[in-house]
Design a protein around this motif. Structure first.
Motif, PDB file in Angstrom:
ATOM      1  N   PRO A   1     -24.978  39.060 -51.485  1.00 23.46           N
ATOM      2  CA  PRO A   1     -25.650  39.543 -52.702  1.00 23.46           C
ATOM      3  C   PRO A   1     -26.219  38.410 -53.553  1.00 23.46           C
ATOM      4  N   VAL A   2     -27.369  38.675 -54.120  1.00 21.87           N
ATOM      5  CA  VAL A   2     -27.997  37.795 -55.101  1.00 21.87           C
ATOM      6  C   VAL A   2     -27.996  38.544 -56.424  1.00 21.87           C
ATOM      7  N   VAL A   3     -27.418  37.932 -57.457  1.00 19.75           N
ATOM      8  CA  VAL A   3     -27.309  38.605 -58.751  1.00 19.75           C
ATOM      9  C   VAL A   3     -28.230  37.936 -59.763  1.00 19.75           C
ATOM     10  N   ALA A   4     -28.591  38.711 -60.786  1.00 21.08           N
ATOM     11  CA  ALA A   4     -29.391  38.149 -61.882  1.00 21.08           C
ATOM     12  C   ALA A   4     -28.526  37.187 -62.681  1.00 21.08           C
TER      13      ALA A   4
ATOM     14  N   ARG B   1     -33.826  41.195 -48.622  1.00 21.16           N
ATOM     15  CA  ARG B   1     -34.041  42.500 -49.263  1.00 21.16           C
ATOM     16  C   ARG B   1     -34.157  42.290 -50.758  1.00 21.16           C
ATOM     17  N   ILE B   2     -35.056  43.104 -51.378  1.00 28.37           N
ATOM     18  CA  ILE B   2     -35.206  43.095 -52.832  1.00 28.37           C
ATOM     19  C   ILE B   2     -34.803  44.481 -53.337  1.00 28.37           C
ATOM     20  N   GLY B   3     -33.835  44.522 -54.249  1.00 32.34           N
ATOM     21  CA  GLY B   3     -33.295  45.810 -54.701  1.00 32.34           C
ATOM     22  C   GLY B   3     -33.850  46.323 -56.013  1.00 32.34           C
ATOM     23  N   VAL B   4     -34.814  45.633 -56.593  1.00 33.07           N
ATOM     24  CA  VAL B   4     -35.414  46.085 -57.847  1.00 33.07           C
ATOM     25  C   VAL B   4     -36.925  46.047 -57.718  1.00 33.07           C
ATOM     26  N   ARG B   5     -37.585  46.665 -58.696  1.00 31.27           N
ATOM     27  CA  ARG B   5     -39.042  46.697 -58.678  1.00 31.27           C
ATOM     28  C   ARG B   5     -39.604  46.064 -59.952  1.00 31.27           C
ATOM     29  N   THR B   6     -40.889  45.725 -59.879  1.00 31.94           N
ATOM     30  CA  THR B   6     -41.550  45.126 -61.034  1.00 31.94           C
ATOM     31  C   THR B   6     -41.447  46.057 -62.239  1.00 31.94           C
ATOM     32  N   GLY B   7     -41.064  45.469 -63.356  1.00 32.90           N
ATOM     33  CA  GLY B   7     -40.911  46.253 -64.588  1.00 32.90           C
ATOM     34  C   GLY B   7     -39.479  46.660 -64.883  1.00 32.90           C
TER      35      GLY B   7
ATOM     36  N   LEU C   1     -38.589  37.216 -55.589  1.00 32.35           N
ATOM     37  CA  LEU C   1     -38.302  37.984 -56.809  1.00 32.35           C
ATOM     38  C   LEU C   1     -38.383  37.036 -58.001  1.00 32.35           C
ATOM     39  N   GLN C   2     -39.049  37.483 -59.081  1.00 32.96           N
ATOM     40  CA  GLN C   2     -39.133  36.698 -60.303  1.00 32.96           C
ATOM     41  C   GLN C   2     -38.684  37.543 -61.491  1.00 32.96           C
ATOM     42  N   ILE C   3     -37.888  36.929 -62.378  1.00 30.68           N
ATOM     43  CA  ILE C   3     -37.363  37.626 -63.561  1.00 30.68           C
ATOM     44  C   ILE C   3     -37.724  36.816 -64.805  1.00 30.68           C
ATOM     45  N   ASP C   4     -38.307  37.499 -65.777  1.00 28.85           N
ATOM     46  CA  ASP C   4     -38.620  36.883 -67.065  1.00 28.85           C
ATOM     47  C   ASP C   4     -37.448  37.149 -68.018  1.00 28.85           C
TER      48      ASP C   4
ATOM     49  N   VAL D   1     -37.969  42.207 -64.519  1.00 23.60           N
ATOM     50  CA  VAL D   1     -38.610  41.816 -63.253  1.00 23.60           C
ATOM     51  C   VAL D   1     -40.120  41.787 -63.450  1.00 23.60           C
ATOM     52  N   ILE D   2     -40.723  40.618 -63.138  1.00 21.35           N
ATOM     53  CA  ILE D   2     -42.178  40.495 -63.297  1.00 21.35           C
ATOM     54  C   ILE D   2     -42.881  40.387 -61.945  1.00 21.35           C
ATOM     55  N   PHE D   3     -42.107  40.156 -60.865  1.00 22.89           N
ATOM     56  CA  PHE D   3     -42.715  40.109 -59.520  1.00 22.89           C
ATOM     57  C   PHE D   3     -41.645  40.428 -58.487  1.00 22.89           C
TER      58      PHE D   3
END
Length: 302
Positions: A210-213, A249-255, A232-235, A219-221
């Motif tokens: 797992p990769v955690v924030a 795998r990416i578990g979230v979406r932009t926005g 994955l990019q997080i602002d 999420v911006i990308f």
């Protein structure tokens, strides 16, 4: 009616001759009326004097009782004001402590100056209460309370801002593993076989780990980027952006909004990669910085 007359015989003791006095009925009546009038004047005058004396004593007693009651009430009020003053002083000390914790200036402590305490009977007449001094005391305490209330609002706002800033600061490692490559301005690329900047750190971890924030943010990308594979990019606000590459795998979406510790992706081997690992970058106002300068020692997720 005839005006009858009487002869009054006065016989003195001893050898003196008796004397006689003739009095008419009309004269007797006038003498009696004058005597009664004189007696009434004496009685009424004495009553007024006695009444005034009793009234004066009563007034003094009533005034004394009123002054005693007011003195007790003033003493109780002064005691309450002293207790309130002590409470405000304690709150003032706590306000200075909170300002220090919030990184704010301590402020002018004299603005919260303690009003002078009145000694018993001070400023009063004949031992009575000093209502003017008490009023000034109350006004001073009200001003101190208003200053403290405004100060607490300032401290609360600063703490909330600091809490939000801390929550959005990437202070934990996004995955557990081994640091295989550090941040560098020039590093030999294992696949391209040339020297180039390494703008982040590489953490080797099992496939799918797992990769955690590392902090709260948005999420911006979430997509694919050349050479980095799934990215994955997080602002996080305050000019801070984190980037995660080579994901399986990416578990979230932009926005999407994310919080610190929330699982957002999984370790992979996409893009130019020699094995499963996470490439992790931190950008501050558009410039890359060493992620390890933000990580709290030992803050690696299990």
């Amino acid at each position: 009616m005839a005006n009858r007359r009487w002869t009054i015989l006065i016989v003195p003791e001893g050898c003196d001759a008796p004397r006689s006095v003739r009095v008419s009925e009309r004269g007797m009546r006038r003498a009696a009326a004058g005597t009664v009038t004189a007696l009434l004047f004496v009685v009424l005058g004495g009553g007024l004097v006695v009444g005034r004396a009793f009234a004066s004593v009563s007034d003094v007693r009533i005034a004394s009782m009123a002054a005693w009651g007011q003195t007790r009430e003033a003493a109780a009020l002064r005691q309450s004001l002293d207790a309130l003053r002590d409470t405000l002083a304690a709150l003032g000390r706590r306000d200075r402590q909170l300002r220090l914790a919030a990184g704010l200036p301590s402020g002018d402590s004299s603005a919260l100056g303690e009003p002078p305490r009145l000694a018993r009977g001070e400023g009063s007449s004949l031992g009575g209460p000093d209502f003017g001094g008490t009023r000034a005391d109350v006004d001073s305490l009200i001003r101190s309370a208003n200053l403290l209330a405004a100060g607490f609002d300032t401290v609360t706002s600063a703490i909330n801002r600091n809490a939000a800033k801390l929550a959005s600061t990437p202070s934990i490692m996004p995955t557990a593993g081994w640091l295989t490559s550090q941040f560098s301005r020039s590093r030999f690329h294992p696949i391209l076989h040339l020297s180039r900047p390494h703008e982040g750190i590489d953490v080797a971890a099992p496939m799918g780990a797992p990769v955690v924030a590392p902090a709260s943010g948005q999420v911006i990308f979430a997509g694919v980027e050349r050479g980095y594979g799934n990215v994955l990019q997080i602002d996080h606000g305050n000019g801070i952006v984190t980037k995660f590459a080579h994901l399986s795998r990416i578990g979230v979406r932009t926005g999407d909004r994310v919080t610190r510790g929330q699982t957002v992706a999984a370790v992979g081997n996409t893009g130019l990669s020699t094995g499963p690992h996470l490439h992790y970058e931190i950008h501050v106002n558009g410039r890359v910085v060493d992620p390890l300068t933000y990580v709290i020692p030992g803050a690696i997720p299990d």
